[in-house]
Design a protein around this motif. Structure first.
Motif, PDB file in Angstrom:
ATOM      1  N   CYS A   1       0.829  -1.222   0.000  1.00 24.48           N
ATOM      2  CA  CYS A   1       0.000   0.000   0.000  1.00 24.48           C
ATOM      3  C   CYS A   1       0.853   1.257   0.000  1.00 24.48           C
ATOM      4  O   CYS A   1       0.336   2.359   0.019  1.00 24.48           O
ATOM      5  CB  CYS A   1      -0.891   0.035   1.242  1.00 24.48           C
ATOM      6  SG  CYS A   1      -1.862  -1.445   1.433  1.00 24.48           S
TER       7      CYS A   1
ATOM      8  N   THR B   1      -0.971   5.584   5.379  1.00 24.08           N
ATOM      9  CA  THR B   1      -1.717   4.802   4.396  1.00 24.08           C
ATOM     10  C   THR B   1      -3.038   4.321   4.976  1.00 24.08           C
ATOM     11  O   THR B   1      -4.092   4.470   4.353  1.00 24.08           O
ATOM     12  CB  THR B   1      -0.894   3.564   3.968  1.00 24.08           C
ATOM     13  OG1 THR B   1       0.356   4.018   3.472  1.00 24.08           O
ATOM     14  CG2 THR B   1      -1.623   2.780   2.901  1.00 24.08           C
TER      15      THR B   1
ATOM     16  N   ILE C   1      -8.529   5.489  -4.881  1.00 25.41           N
ATOM     17  CA  ILE C   1      -7.126   5.449  -4.446  1.00 25.41           C
ATOM     18  C   ILE C   1      -6.285   4.598  -5.399  1.00 25.41           C
ATOM     19  O   ILE C   1      -5.088   4.832  -5.572  1.00 25.41           O
ATOM     20  CB  ILE C   1      -7.045   4.936  -2.979  1.00 25.41           C
ATOM     21  CG1 ILE C   1      -7.760   5.924  -2.051  1.00 25.41           C
ATOM     22  CG2 ILE C   1      -5.604   4.723  -2.542  1.00 25.41           C
ATOM     23  CD1 ILE C   1      -7.805   5.526  -0.581  1.00 25.41           C
TER      24      ILE C   1
ATOM     25  N   HIS D   1      -6.055  -2.614  -1.204  1.00 22.45           N
ATOM     26  CA  HIS D   1      -6.690  -2.341   0.090  1.00 22.45           C
ATOM     27  C   HIS D   1      -5.887  -3.008   1.211  1.00 22.45           C
ATOM     28  O   HIS D   1      -5.278  -4.051   1.000  1.00 22.45           O
ATOM     29  CB  HIS D   1      -8.129  -2.887   0.069  1.00 22.45           C
ATOM     30  CG  HIS D   1      -8.968  -2.392   1.197  1.00 22.45           C
ATOM     31  ND1 HIS D   1      -9.171  -3.122   2.347  1.00 22.45           N
ATOM     32  CD2 HIS D   1      -9.647  -1.234   1.363  1.00 22.45           C
ATOM     33  CE1 HIS D   1      -9.955  -2.426   3.167  1.00 22.45           C
ATOM     34  NE2 HIS D   1     -10.256  -1.274   2.595  1.00 22.45           N
TER      35      HIS D   1
ATOM     36  N   ALA E   1     -13.504   3.830  -2.391  1.00 20.02           N
ATOM     37  CA  ALA E   1     -12.130   4.239  -2.070  1.00 20.02           C
ATOM     38  C   ALA E   1     -11.127   3.438  -2.898  1.00 20.02           C
ATOM     39  O   ALA E   1     -10.125   3.983  -3.372  1.00 20.02           O
ATOM     40  CB  ALA E   1     -11.863   4.072  -0.576  1.00 20.02           C
ATOM     41  N   ARG E   2     -11.411   2.152  -3.107  1.00 18.03           N
ATOM     42  CA  ARG E   2     -10.512   1.332  -3.947  1.00 18.03           C
ATOM     43  C   ARG E   2     -10.423   1.917  -5.353  1.00 18.03           C
ATOM     44  O   ARG E   2      -9.351   2.021  -5.931  1.00 18.03           O
ATOM     45  CB  ARG E   2     -11.043  -0.104  -4.042  1.00 18.03           C
ATOM     46  CG  ARG E   2     -10.707  -0.970  -2.841  1.00 18.03           C
ATOM     47  CD  ARG E   2     -11.135  -2.438  -3.086  1.00 18.03           C
ATOM     48  NE  ARG E   2     -11.381  -3.087  -1.803  1.00 18.03           N
ATOM     49  CZ  ARG E   2     -12.574  -3.201  -1.221  1.00 18.03           C
ATOM     50  NH1 ARG E   2     -13.669  -2.750  -1.835  1.00 18.03           N
ATOM     51  NH2 ARG E   2     -12.688  -3.775  -0.049  1.00 18.03           N
TER      52      ARG E   2
ATOM     53  N   TYR F   1     -15.630  -2.002   8.371  1.00 15.49           N
ATOM     54  CA  TYR F   1     -14.218  -1.851   8.723  1.00 15.49           C
ATOM     55  C   TYR F   1     -14.122  -0.851   9.869  1.00 15.49           C
ATOM     56  O   TYR F   1     -14.936   0.086   9.954  1.00 15.49           O
ATOM     57  CB  TYR F   1     -13.418  -1.317   7.532  1.00 15.49           C
ATOM     58  CG  TYR F   1     -13.544  -2.196   6.305  1.00 15.49           C
ATOM     59  CD1 TYR F   1     -12.623  -3.221   6.062  1.00 15.49           C
ATOM     60  CD2 TYR F   1     -14.604  -2.037   5.424  1.00 15.49           C
ATOM     61  CE1 TYR F   1     -12.748  -4.050   4.956  1.00 15.49           C
ATOM     62  CE2 TYR F   1     -14.741  -2.866   4.309  1.00 15.49           C
ATOM     63  CZ  TYR F   1     -13.806  -3.872   4.080  1.00 15.49           C
ATOM     64  OH  TYR F   1     -13.938  -4.696   3.004  1.00 15.49           O
TER      65      TYR F   1
ATOM     66  N   GLN G   1     -15.556   1.631   1.172  1.00 10.57           N
ATOM     67  CA  GLN G   1     -14.223   1.141   0.827  1.00 10.57           C
ATOM     68  C   GLN G   1     -14.136   0.749  -0.645  1.00 10.57           C
ATOM     69  O   GLN G   1     -13.084   0.861  -1.273  1.00 10.57           O
ATOM     70  CB  GLN G   1     -13.836  -0.032   1.735  1.00 10.57           C
ATOM     71  CG  GLN G   1     -13.580   0.395   3.169  1.00 10.57           C
ATOM     72  CD  GLN G   1     -12.463   1.429   3.292  1.00 10.57           C
ATOM     73  OE1 GLN G   1     -11.286   1.107   3.219  1.00 10.57           O
ATOM     74  NE2 GLN G   1     -12.837   2.704   3.445  1.00 10.57           N
TER      75      GLN G   1
ATOM     76  N   TYR H   1      -5.473   6.985   5.288  1.00  9.34           N
ATOM     77  CA  TYR H   1      -5.979   7.476   4.003  1.00  9.34           C
ATOM     78  C   TYR H   1      -7.171   6.652   3.505  1.00  9.34           C
ATOM     79  O   TYR H   1      -8.038   7.171   2.803  1.00  9.34           O
ATOM     80  CB  TYR H   1      -4.858   7.478   2.959  1.00  9.34           C
ATOM     81  CG  TYR H   1      -5.230   8.320   1.756  1.00  9.34           C
ATOM     82  CD1 TYR H   1      -5.515   9.672   1.918  1.00  9.34           C
ATOM     83  CD2 TYR H   1      -5.330   7.764   0.498  1.00  9.34           C
ATOM     84  CE1 TYR H   1      -5.888  10.448   0.835  1.00  9.34           C
ATOM     85  CE2 TYR H   1      -5.700   8.541  -0.597  1.00  9.34           C
ATOM     86  CZ  TYR H   1      -5.969   9.884  -0.427  1.00  9.34           C
ATOM     87  OH  TYR H   1      -6.348  10.644  -1.497  1.00  9.34           O
ATOM     88  N   TRP H   2      -7.217   5.386   3.913  1.00  9.48           N
ATOM     89  CA  TRP H   2      -8.379   4.576   3.535  1.00  9.48           C
ATOM     90  C   TRP H   2      -9.639   5.011   4.275  1.00  9.48           C
ATOM     91  O   TRP H   2     -10.742   4.689   3.869  1.00  9.48           O
ATOM     92  CB  TRP H   2      -8.100   3.080   3.743  1.00  9.48           C
ATOM     93  CG  TRP H   2      -7.204   2.561   2.663  1.00  9.48           C
ATOM     94  CD1 TRP H   2      -5.846   2.449   2.698  1.00  9.48           C
ATOM     95  CD2 TRP H   2      -7.606   2.131   1.350  1.00  9.48           C
ATOM     96  NE1 TRP H   2      -5.368   1.980   1.506  1.00  9.48           N
ATOM     97  CE2 TRP H   2      -6.430   1.772   0.657  1.00  9.48           C
ATOM     98  CE3 TRP H   2      -8.842   2.018   0.696  1.00  9.48           C
ATOM     99  CZ2 TRP H   2      -6.445   1.311  -0.659  1.00  9.48           C
ATOM    100  CZ3 TRP H   2      -8.871   1.558  -0.600  1.00  9.48           C
ATOM    101  CH2 TRP H   2      -7.680   1.216  -1.266  1.00  9.48           C
ATOM    102  N   ARG H   3      -9.468   5.764   5.342  1.00 12.85           N
ATOM    103  CA  ARG H   3     -10.633   6.353   6.012  1.00 12.85           C
ATOM    104  C   ARG H   3     -10.845   7.791   5.510  1.00 12.85           C
ATOM    105  O   ARG H   3     -11.940   8.165   5.112  1.00 12.85           O
ATOM    106  CB  ARG H   3     -10.422   6.323   7.532  1.00 12.85           C
ATOM    107  CG  ARG H   3     -11.270   7.306   8.339  1.00 12.85           C
ATOM    108  CD  ARG H   3     -12.770   7.073   8.220  1.00 12.85           C
ATOM    109  NE  ARG H   3     -13.502   8.151   8.873  1.00 12.85           N
ATOM    110  CZ  ARG H   3     -13.810   9.297   8.282  1.00 12.85           C
ATOM    111  NH1 ARG H   3     -13.511   9.512   7.019  1.00 12.85           N
ATOM    112  NH2 ARG H   3     -14.456  10.238   8.958  1.00 12.85           N
TER     113      ARG H   3
ATOM    114  N   GLN I   1      -5.107   1.656  -5.190  1.00 18.16           N
ATOM    115  CA  GLN I   1      -4.036   0.877  -4.574  1.00 18.16           C
ATOM    116  C   GLN I   1      -4.675  -0.369  -3.965  1.00 18.16           C
ATOM    117  O   GLN I   1      -5.905  -0.470  -3.907  1.00 18.16           O
ATOM    118  CB  GLN I   1      -3.372   1.693  -3.448  1.00 18.16           C
ATOM    119  CG  GLN I   1      -2.828   3.042  -3.868  1.00 18.16           C
ATOM    120  CD  GLN I   1      -1.562   2.928  -4.700  1.00 18.16           C
ATOM    121  OE1 GLN I   1      -0.880   1.906  -4.675  1.00 18.16           O
ATOM    122  NE2 GLN I   1      -1.281   3.963  -5.479  1.00 18.16           N
TER     123      GLN I   1
END
Lengths: 523, 523
Positions: free
Chosen positions: A20, A377, A320, A324, A316-317, A333, A313, A380-382, A322
């Motif tokens: 990630c 990282t 982003i 997960h 977000a995938r 999550y 999410q 950033y997923w949040r 990248q």
């Protein structure tokens, strides 16, 4: 036993986090080559311009230039675009003039002039607001605080920090980091938003669970009232019981009572050690159990407890682009942050918590950040969800407080309602792309986002007042932290009583009898 | 290495704490057999009764009895004594009537009536205020909240607690203790003061360092305005950004804007483990170093940092009549409390802190409580100072905020000034017995107490405005947590600017145009 980066079986970790760590995309900049945002007055034709307000004349522009100098009075159409249009690309005003004062005295002169001439004014910080509160509705003059961006003082014994309203939140926090302190507020828009705007909107954000609200941490403000009066209450005292705490009124007033030009705020010592765990869970019930357990076992080092659903999410995938943090997908999550003063103790507490959560089946999978880059990282997923939700072109955002047990019910109810109305689907035929829920469980604060391909009246009618009624029935607030702005002006009655609204209107009338400050919004 | 009760050499402990555990005297009750407190109107003849206020008639009493029933309308002279006289025995009013409503509706009816008839009203909680704010100056009616003492609800997931204003603070905290929660406020008068009075005065107290101010933790209030309007904002939401946060105005308004009848407050989980260390130090510089070190090494478990000078402990010895925790005397003492979720971790942090402090010479001696009874005993040597300071018959209390480096300078300056004026001494010839300083170092909050054998104009003139001027010169606040009341009404200008005072007066006029609520005080 300490947390061992290699003993990942304990947390069911199957993913190598280093995957990630490739460079993440920067927070998206708005591109003005995209389709034009319709004017607010066209989208909401029932809102009429208040004819008591003067139309801006070339004399007025000349007067502003005398106060500010030419370069800080913007009138060129291209220059004005950013200031007229909101972050969500949902609202657009037609201001012909943006003023960028550099001193409190200049703000005072501008407001005195505008108040006398009855020229409506929209105070604007970083223009990252999410309820259409920071942009003009018609031809109001924009008063941007962007040029008031100086740090005034910092006391590194008491942690008391004084700064101009226009300092960008992230810059303020970086400054404090160098001194071993932390800004008691953090939020996704930190790279653009201003601390003055944060205070004006009583921003909540990611650190509220640990450091409380701005009503507790702001020690003083410098405010310019509608008539130009400068009220200097930039105190450096943690305790001061001399008279009504009038500064509190401006915290969360969204620029309708006065213009905040300076902030004095108490900043805590920066925790020396931070851990982040990113967990996968099977149900919303598990999220709640996880929260109770985190409060019990992590106690005083728990500094954030955030949740996200799979829809959030998934977007977000796509955004982003990248891998997960977790290999499998889960319905929910949770991101847990601990911040403490002793790494060994913090690690031990987190490890006990994770072991117990895995053993009793509350948590199905998870990963723990091993270094600063991984921390960022995982965050950033949040944090990236907010921007990811605009991936289809637009987003309806509802930022609400609901008692914890019912929190996610609103997301399910909204999704169901849009499905029934046949407004949501995978192709361009459907205006709605996805309904997602995420937010600050620790504060009872849900962000319901309806990601759309286009803004339509049908979607809006399907959602409103349905969402507000649902919240009111469940004793929630229709705005937890985003404020009322233009979007929620007419819905305050779903949260506040008649007498409360009466007090609010009395105050508005007392401080801004001509109503020049941020009109058509709030109340 | 854990804290070992027997390894006391580490902390220089030479005293067996069990000696302190004999039953402590209860907080002193006021004895009305003592000499009569002079009437406030005689002590301060320059304050004139406002003739716009009606004199109470038998018709009024009859009306009150209709609203409340006979037993809740007190008119008997002996019954009225407690309500007319303040805790410090410095102020005495001549109210002829005390009203004790049991419901918010009754409060509303009383105020509506009084407002129409222009009858002045003093709202009163536990009457433990220290600035003469809770007793009448002339013949104002006393509105006591003592009969509104019910707990309304508690949510043991969120920690949100709703209760009547008249609940005694200690009872509220005991209730929470049973649920694993803690009231985010604690203070010496907890056995008598009301939570409504605490909120009305924005009490600070012993837990502010850890849990912040009431502006952050109070989530909602129920307030009755001067005209009888009930404003119900008893919300259960940690975040709610819908409109100005009007409840904030009532926090710290000292009963001059409205009568608080209900409180909704966010209560944190009760820390499971508490440690107390009581330390002797050689200088005020050492106290400051000790604070910095405590913040660094105890971090998130530091929950109180209190200091006391030797004069305060000397009076406490005379009052408490037990053996002091430390065998030797020191110029300064510090009480440190830690509260955390893991005993082993907490003990380890405290031990490291104490070892370092002893090694580097910051701390000269100390003792650590070994059980609950010892915890209470050590706290009592700090909390008991307030009452101990009345041992000579009276006390001038100044509760002030001053930047930390100058904090103790005020005590030295006041002592010196009284010595120069020959007003302080060991015999009855001198009005002043002792000048003492103690307080909440963590909050920059000093309690300067001038213990006197009698209240005299000479002492008062020697202290005022000298104390206020000194504070103003050092950028402090003339009231950190006690409020303005009657005592400091005329001195607000030493802390607040003209424009701030103007805003305060506007608000008073807006909410209470007839000025019936707690007149002659505050502003």
């Amino acid at each position: 036993m300490m947390i061992n980066p290699t003993s990942r079986a304990v947390f069911g970790l199957r993913v190598n986090l280093s995957r990630c760590l490739r460079s993440l995309p920067r927070l998206a900049c708005r591109s003005y080559s995209q389709k034009v945002v319709p004017l607010t007055k066209e989208t909401y034709p029932s809102t009429a311009r208040n004819q008591a307000f003067a139309r801006l004349s070339s004399d007025d522009i000349g007067e502003f230039k005398k106060i500010l100098s030419d370069k800080n009075v913007l009138t060129d159409a291209t220059d004005l675009e950013f200031f007229n249009e909101d972050w969500m690309r949902k609202y657009r005003g037609e201001s012909k003039c943006v003023l960028k004062p550099q001193t409190t005295q200049q703000v005072s002169q501008i407001l005195k002039y505008c108040n006398e001439k009855k020229i409506a004014v929209v105070p604007q910080g970083g223009n990252t607001g999410l309820v259409g509160g920071s942009v003009p509705v018609f031809d109001e003059v924009v008063l941007s605080l962007a040029n008031m961006n100086k740090i005034r003082s910092f006391d590194n014994v008491s942690g008391i920090f004084k700064l101009d309203a226009g300092v960008i939140l992230e810059i303020a926090d970086q400054y404090l980091a160098e001194q071993g302190y932390i800004f008691p507020l953090d939020l996704g828009a930190k790279g653009s938003c201003h601390v003055g705007g944060n205070v004006a909107c009583n921003a909540g954000g990611l650190r509220l669970l640990r450091y409380g609200s701005l009503h507790g941490s702001v020690l003083g403000l410098e405010v310019v009232l509608a008539d130009g009066t400068i009220v200097d209450s930039m105190h450096s005292l943690r305790k001061d019981n001399t008279g009504y705490d009038t500064k509190q009124l401006f915290i969360g007033s969204e620029g309708t009572l006065g213009v905040i030009t300076g902030v004095s705020i108490l900043c805590p010592a920066r925790p020396r050690f931070t851990n982040i765990a990113f967990l996968g869970l099977e149900s919303y019930e598990a999220v709640q159990h996880c929260f109770t357990q985190a409060k019990n076992e992590l106690g005083e080092i728990l500094s954030a407890f955030e949740f996200m659903d799979e829809d959030s999410q998934d977007l977000a995938r796509k955004f982003i682009k990248q891998t997960h943090p977790l290999e499998e997908t889960y319905p929910f999550y949770v991101l847990i942050e601990t911040s403490g003063s002793n790494k060994e103790h913090d690690d031990a507490k987190l490890e006990t918590f994770l072991e117990t959560s895995m053993e009793n089946g509350i948590v199905s999978d998870g990963t723990v950040a091993q270094d600063e880059a991984q921390l960022k990282t995982l965050w950033y997923w949040r944090e990236g969800v907010s921007e990811a939700s605009t991936i289809g072109g637009g987003v309806y955002k509802y930022d609400v407080s609901i008692p914890l047990k019912d929190l996610y019910g609103l997301v399910e109810a909204a999704r169901e309602r849009l499905e029934e109305a046949n407004l949501i689907g995978e192709t361009d035929d459907f205006p709605v792309l996805r309904v997602l829920g995420y937010g600050h469980v620790g504060d009872g604060n849900l962000h319901l986002n309806v990601a759309v391909r286009r803004y339509t009246k049908e979607v809006e009618k399907c959602l409103e007042p349905f969402v507000y009624e649902w919240i009111s029935e469940h004793h929630g607030s229709i705005s937890a932290e985003h404020g009322l702005g233009f979007q929620k002006k007419n819905y305050i009655g779903y949260t506040k009583t008649e007498n409360e609204i009466k007090l609010i209107k009395q105050l508005k009338n007392l401080y801004d009898p001509n109503g020049i400050l941020n009109p058509y919004k709030y109340v």
